[in-house]
Scaffold this motif. Structure first.
Motif: not given
Length: 65
Positions: A23-27, A33-39
Motif C-alpha cells: 500500500v505504501s509503495v503504490l501510494g 517502473g519503481q512501483k513495479v520493481f518494489w511490488t
C-alpha cells in the motif's frame, strides 16, 4: 501444536507487513517502473523484500488537508 500456532502467527504478521509495504509503495510518488520493481520484490521475496523496502524503499506521499 504450539509450534504450529507460533508459525501461523508469524506468517500472518508477515502478510500484514507485506500488505502495508505494498500500500505504501503504490501510494508513493515513485515512478511506475519503481512501483513495479518494489511490488515484485515484495511479492516474490516476502521477508527479504519487506526488509529491503523498510530501509530503502519509497514511502507513501503525505496527505495534507
Amino acid at each position: 501444536m504450539d509450534f504450529l500456532n507460533i508459525t501461523s502467527l508469524g506468517a500472518f504478521a508477515l502478510l500484514v507487513l507485506d500488505l502495508w509495504a505494498l500500500v505504501s509503495v503504490l501510494g508513493s510518488t515513485a515512478s511506475t517502473g519503481q512501483k513495479v520493481f518494489w511490488t515484485l520484490l515484495i511479492l516474490i521475496l516476502p521477508l527479504l523484500g519487506f526488509l529491503i523496502w523498510l530501509f530503502v524503499g519509497p514511502r507513501s506521499s503525505a496527505r495534507t488537508v
